[in-house]
Scaffold this active site. Structure first.
Site, PDB file in Angstrom:
ATOM      1  N   GLY A   1       4.794  -1.437   2.512  1.00  0.00           N
ATOM      2  CA  GLY A   1       4.056  -0.200   2.308  1.00  0.00           C
ATOM      3  C   GLY A   1       4.947   1.021   2.307  1.00  0.00           C
ATOM      4  O   GLY A   1       6.029   1.029   2.902  1.00  0.00           O
TER       5      GLY A   1
ATOM      6  N   HIS B   1       0.817  -1.217   0.000  1.00  0.00           N
ATOM      7  CA  HIS B   1       0.000   0.000   0.000  1.00  0.00           C
ATOM      8  C   HIS B   1       0.852   1.269   0.000  1.00  0.00           C
ATOM      9  O   HIS B   1       1.921   1.333   0.603  1.00  0.00           O
ATOM     10  CB  HIS B   1      -0.938   0.006   1.207  1.00  0.00           C
ATOM     11  CG  HIS B   1      -0.218  -0.060   2.528  1.00  0.00           C
ATOM     12  ND1 HIS B   1       0.231   1.059   3.195  1.00  0.00           N
ATOM     13  CD2 HIS B   1       0.125  -1.119   3.297  1.00  0.00           C
ATOM     14  CE1 HIS B   1       0.808   0.697   4.329  1.00  0.00           C
ATOM     15  NE2 HIS B   1       0.759  -0.619   4.415  1.00  0.00           N
ATOM     16  N   ASP B   2       0.356   2.267  -0.722  1.00  0.00           N
ATOM     17  CA  ASP B   2       0.933   3.616  -0.737  1.00  0.00           C
ATOM     18  C   ASP B   2       2.317   3.684  -1.364  1.00  0.00           C
ATOM     19  O   ASP B   2       3.023   4.682  -1.196  1.00  0.00           O
ATOM     20  CB  ASP B   2       0.981   4.206   0.680  1.00  0.00           C
ATOM     21  CG  ASP B   2      -0.375   4.280   1.337  1.00  0.00           C
ATOM     22  OD1 ASP B   2      -1.226   5.055   0.862  1.00  0.00           O
ATOM     23  OD2 ASP B   2      -0.614   3.539   2.318  1.00  0.00           O
TER      24      ASP B   2
END
Length: 255
Positions: free
Chosen positions: A137, A119-120
């Site tokens: 992440g 994520h991100d």
């Protein structure tokens, strides 16, 4: 162009010439650009945007909820540019509201089999992630980054443009632009000179970057002293980019 066994949500937006293979599942809030080919048994969950000429091979999972335990179902996004190749078993997760709310991937990247992008993450253009590379992440990869197979990058690390990691590298700190690293834990092993030659960097620039690398890693200077010296010696954009990739580090650079 869409196989009769594929399940495509009516709210998904697919360009007219998109090919969708057998047993795919494409959910709502998914956009797929023209010229894209989605192989069999692929799952795409939204909100996700795939650019033109995206090629996804079988069993990939694109745009799934992230694995961060703080994630509570917020409508975060995954956005890819054009001409990306996503090979078998790749997993690309959406962002979190605690960070950018979006995982962002540029254009012309190759994700080999079983790569994971957490994520991100922010990935530039023209990167190669070999088999089973894992990005935690919040990882940032610069343009033309290359990660060898089975490499793993710790969360919040930055990996600079034109840098290269050998296979099996465990990367827990920031990697400056233009260098080669390898090992567990990863260590610096010189300038990525061969890669720079292949990408059209001239001899003068490669020589200046080699000298700048030595100032950081070989001369026993502090980082501040080395940065000041290289900027005094060279008024080159590439040297400035190398220096900036070191200055922006928040985790410390790989030594």
């Amino acid at each position: 162009m869409i196989h009769p066994t594929a399940l495509v949500d009516p709210s998904a937006s697919l360009a007219e010439d998109v090919e969708v293979g057998p047993f795919c599942v494409i959910g709502p809030d998914v956009t797929v650009g023209p010229g894209s080919v989605i192989g069999p048994h692929v799952v795409i969950k939204g909100p996700t945007v795939l650019g033109a000429r995206t090629r996804i091979f079988q069993f990939a999972s694109v745009g799934e909820n992230c694995q961060d335990k703080k994630y509570a179902g917020e409508p975060t996004r995954l956005v890819l540019g054009d001409d990306n190749v996503i090979r078998e078993g790749v997993t690309l997760h959406r962002g979190t509201v605690q960070d950018r709310g979006e995982t962002t991937i540029g254009s012309r990247n190759l994700f080999m089999a079983y790569v994971h992008v957490g994520h991100d993450c922010v990935i530039g253009d023209d990167c190669i992630l070999a088999n089973q590379v894992t990005l935690a992440g919040h990882v940032h990869l610069g343009h033309f980054a290359i990660l060898g197979g089975l490499s793993a990058v710790h969360q919040f690390c930055h990996f600079g443009e034109h840098a290269m990691a050998g296979g099996g590298s465990i990367i827990t700190k920031d990697t400056p632009a233009f260098i080669m690293i390898n090992g567990n834990p990863a260590q610096a092993h010189g300038l990525n000179a061969v890669g720079l030659k292949r990408r059209g960097f001239d001899r003068e620039t490669i020589k200046a970057l080699t000298d700048s690398y030595k100032l950081i890693y070989r001369q026993g200077l502090t980082v501040d002293q080395a940065l000041a010296t290289m900027r005094q010696r060279y008024d080159l954009d590439a040297v400035e980019r190398f220096a900036a990739s070191i200055e922006c580090s928040t985790r410390g650079i790989i030594r």
